[in-house]
Design a protein around this motif. Structure first.
Motif: not given
Length: 823
Positions: A636-645
């Motif tokens: 499910n983490i890969f389904k998030c669009k954009h993850i910054l720090e």
């Protein structure tokens, strides 16, 4: 030795002459020694002379002894000759005496034989007179005397007179046998009431029969029994009374016959066992007639009529076994046999609810019957068993009974399932569905009904029915499990295969698990009980493993359905996780709302499930839930669009919270603490998500190294998705991907020793001894330094909590890549 003797002589001389003054005594000593020497020489000479004289005397003695022996031999031969002469003389003297002795013996034997012959002739003549007058009692005693006299003339069988007498004796015995059979044939015709002494005459005839050959008694009893059963055979053969529903009247006839003639049959000696042998012939004749009746049926027999006939037959066999003591009884009280199937059959079927349980002989063959006929039946119970002698003929025709039982059980099962509330009563200690208890109750009643009738092939066939009933019940339980979404609508909405369960559904699933477990255990006990009561040739075939496998499959499917139902509840929270703006978060705070949602779902469901499921199945549920939720959270983490720090730090905090929630599930379920395997498994699965977030947190220039170290089993496509999550453009990604692919995906070289130099900046770059050397990859110390520098300088409470949770995770994880890199 010489030296020793010499030394001794010197010592002797020194002792005799110790001083010079003593040497004056040498001369007297020498004279004394010479005197002793002369004395010894004289003694030796005397001994030699005596020895010489002794040898001469010995030769004279030997010659004298030899002469004496020769004289002794001569005298012995002379005595032997005289003895032979004396023996010859005695034989000549006794020859005439022996002749006289033999003559006397022969005369005595002849006189005795003539006397016995006279007695035999007289006895035979008297026996003939007794036979003509039918004086049976006197003839019995006379017959015994004649038998004894005849035994003395066995050596004279070739004598014409003896042969004539024996033939005459045999003729008289035939006459007596004929008279006896003739008189016995009138028994039961009313003659005993017309003639007062008729019964006494028959009683005397029994004594005569015992004095004759044993075969006469056997023939007498056999003929008597055959005459007694002639009317029975005529009445119950080929007429209205031969029908199956008139079977009970057969047994009433023989009982009435035994009761009516009890006083008359007292004329027979008890050792004849006439009633016993009559019942044996009656049973064999009845079996033959019933087999013919059953085989001539044009259609299947009526179940009620068949069972009533069988029940009455079993009761009659039991009465005979008890009356004649044919082995130990096997009847048991059957007052709780069960309820009748009155709704599906007539009143006759209910007659099988009786208090008898018998052990039937299985498939008795004609060969066994012949063997029973030849056994010694002089004593009741001598190898003959009344149980099953008639009733076993019903065995091939009891399939209609089995079919009726199966139909009845199926109808009961359908009714129980329809009336099932799919809930348990308040305060129940078992948490199983009431229908399962009722199913085994009706099976138990059916088993008792059948075991009271037969323990042979029919009982085995009924056991197969029990298997089908239990499999059908397992199918019913399986059908009550919640189903996932199917069809075009479900596929279009993304609900294909998902299972939505309410709180009531979850309780129902637990009830089904407990019920299937109860059925699995009880079916095994049922098989053990049946194997104990069924005939030995079927005991090895009694097996409930297929049924137990069916219920095991229901348990497995129910638990997996329960896991999928809980997992489906997480869908909303997983979607909420992807909708969080991970790329725009400004600070790290407390755990996110979707984590609270996951906690709320588990807090609401797990206590109930833990209280309803047994420890082993609850542990299975936990393992399956963790094995599904961990990978799903990772993906499910890969389904998030954009993850910054900042977003990655917040998500890492959430991951730690989710892992803590999963580790606390056993305590929520009020079960024993989770075993080390479960805790290790949860930590392992969630550590993958933590490692993924660590990779996302790593700087761009070392992301490939961090990915290879933390996720050594990763793939290039997964690595590219991580670069997408970090927000890198395609052009920037290509060089990183090329560098990653050039050194080989998932490879890591820990043997290179770089020189790490710390810097006060927010990131720490590695200083390699020879930066121009191709293929050199930063080591774990460099990666540790980079990861430790992430977020350096931040002073928010969220960052400190994140670091604290990371440190806690390091302590929880005892081994693996995560422990090696962040310790």
């Amino acid at each position: 030795m010489a030296a020793a003797d010499k030394q001794s002589a010197l010592d002797y001389i020194n002792q005799m002459f110790p001083t010079e003054a003593s040497l004056s005594g040498v001369e007297p000593l020498m004279q004394k020694i010479h005197s002793e020497i002369r004395k010894v020489d004289a003694e030796i000479l005397t001994a030699v002379r005596q020895q010489s004289n002794s040898g001469t005397k010995a030769r004279e003695n030997l010659a004298s002894a030899t002469h004496a022996v020769q004289e002794l031999i001569f005298k012995i031969q002379e005595i032997k000759t005289k003895a032979e002469q004396s023996e010859t003389m005695v034989q000549e003297i006794c020859r005439d005496i022996k002749k006289l002795d033999f003559a006397k013996k022969h005369i005595t034997t002849t006189i005795t034989a003539l006397h016995r012959l006279t007695m035999l002739v007289s006895a035979v003549e008297q026996l003939q007179v007794m036979a003509s007058k039918r004086q049976y009692k006197e003839a019995a005693a006379q017959l015994e005397a004649v038998n004894q006299l005849c035994s003395h003339f066995d050596a004279y069988r070739d004598n014409p007179k003896i042969t004539e007498l024996k033939d005459r004796f045999k003729s008289i015995k035939r006459i007596l046998k004929s008279h006896v059979f003739s008189d016995f044939s009138s028994l039961g015709s009313g003659k005993e009431t017309e003639e007062a002494n008729y019964l006494q005459q028959l009683s005397d005839a029994c004594l005569l029969v015992d004095a004759l050959e044993p075969s006469v008694r056997e023939d007498s009893v056999k003929n008597f029994c055959s005459r007694e059963l002639t009317s029975y055979q005529q009445i119950f053969e080929g007429a209205e009374l031969a029908k199956l529903d008139k079977t009970e009247r057969r047994y009433a006839w023989i009982k009435r016959r035994l009761r009516t003639n009890e006083e008359i049959w007292k004329i027979f000696p008890p050792s004849w066992h006439v009633p016993y042998l009559l019942c044996i012939q009656f049973c064999k004749l009845t079996r033959t007639q019933l087999e013919e009746t059953l085989s001539n049926l044009n259609e299947k027999p009526d179940v009620g009529t068949l069972l009533l006939a069988l029940q009455r037959t079993l009761e009659f066999e039991e009465e005979l076994a008890q009356k004649f003591g044919a082995g130990s009884g096997s009847r048991e009280s059957g007052n709780d046999i069960g309820e009748s199937n009155s709704e599906n059959s007539n009143q006759a079927v209910s007659d099988i609810r009786k208090k008898y349980e018998k052990k039937l002989a299985a498939n008795r063959t004609n060969e066994n019957e012949e063997q029973n006929e030849h056994k010694d039946l002089s004593v009741p119970g001598a190898g003959f068993n009344f149980r099953g002698i008639i009733s076993s003929c019903f065995e091939p025709y009891l399939m209609v009974y089995v079919e009726l039982e199966e139909k009845t059980l199926m109808e009961h099962l359908e009714k129980l399932v329809q009336e099932e509330t799919w809930d348990v009563e308040d305060g129940s200690q078992t948490n199983i569905l009431s229908s399962s208890i009722q199913v085994f109750l009706i099976i138990r009643r059916s088993l008792k009904r059948c075991s009271a009738l037969t323990k042979s092939q029919t009982l085995f066939n009924l056991f197969k029915v029990f298997e089908r009933i239990l499999k059908a019940y397992a199918t019913k339980l399986f059908g009550r499990l919640p189903k996932g979404g199917t069809g075009i609508v479900a596929a279009a909405t993304g609900m294909d295969g998902q299972i939505k369960t309410s709180d009531r559904d979850e309780r129902l699933i637990c009830y089904i698990v407990n019920t299937a477990e109860y059925c699995q255990k009880t079916s095994g006990e049922l098989a053990e009980n049946v194997s104990k009561i069924v005939d030995p040739q079927f005991a090895d075939k009694i097996d409930m493993s297929e049924v137990q496998d069916e219920f095991s499959a229901v348990i497995t499917k129910a638990l997996i359905t329960l896991v999928h139902g809980i997992e489906t509840k997480f869908d909303t929270e997983m979607v909420a996780m992807t909708r969080v703006p991970w790329g725009t978060l400004e600070s790290v705070g407390d755990q996110s709302a979707y984590v609270n949602g996951i906690n709320t779902i588990l807090t609401a469901s797990i206590p109930v499930l833990g209280s309803l499921l047994s420890a082993i199945y609850f542990q299975f549920f936990l393992d399956k839930l963790a094995s599904n939720l961990g990978p799903r959270f990772f993906l499910n983490i890969f389904k998030c669009k954009h993850i910054l720090e900042t977003g990655a730090q917040q998500m890492l905090l959430d991951t730690q919270a989710v892992k803590t929630i999963l580790l606390d599930i056993p305590s929520l379920g009020k079960q024993k603490p989770a075993d080390a395997g479960y805790s290790k498994f949860v930590s392992s699965e969630m550590s993958k998500a933590e490692a993924l977030l660590k990779v996302i947190l790593s700087p761009v220039d070392s992301v490939a190294d961090t990915y290879s170290a933390l996720l050594p089993e990763g793939t290039p496509s997964e690595f590219q998705r991580i670069l997408d999550l970090k927000g890198l453009k395609k052009a920037d990604q290509q060089s990183i991907l090329d560098d990653y692919n050039k050194r080989g995906a998932g490879t890591y070289q820990p043997d290179i020793k770089p020189v790490v130099q710390a810097a006060p900046t927010t990131t720490v770059a590695p200083v390699v001894a020879n930066p121009s050397t191709p293929g050199i990859i930063p080591l774990k110390e460099d990666i540790v330094a980079r990861a430790a520098a992430l977020g350096r300088g931040a002073a928010t409470t969220g960052i400190r909590r994140f670091l604290a949770l990371t440190e806690s995770s390091n302590r929880d994880r005892k081994d693996g890549t995560f422990r090696k890199l962040f310790s």
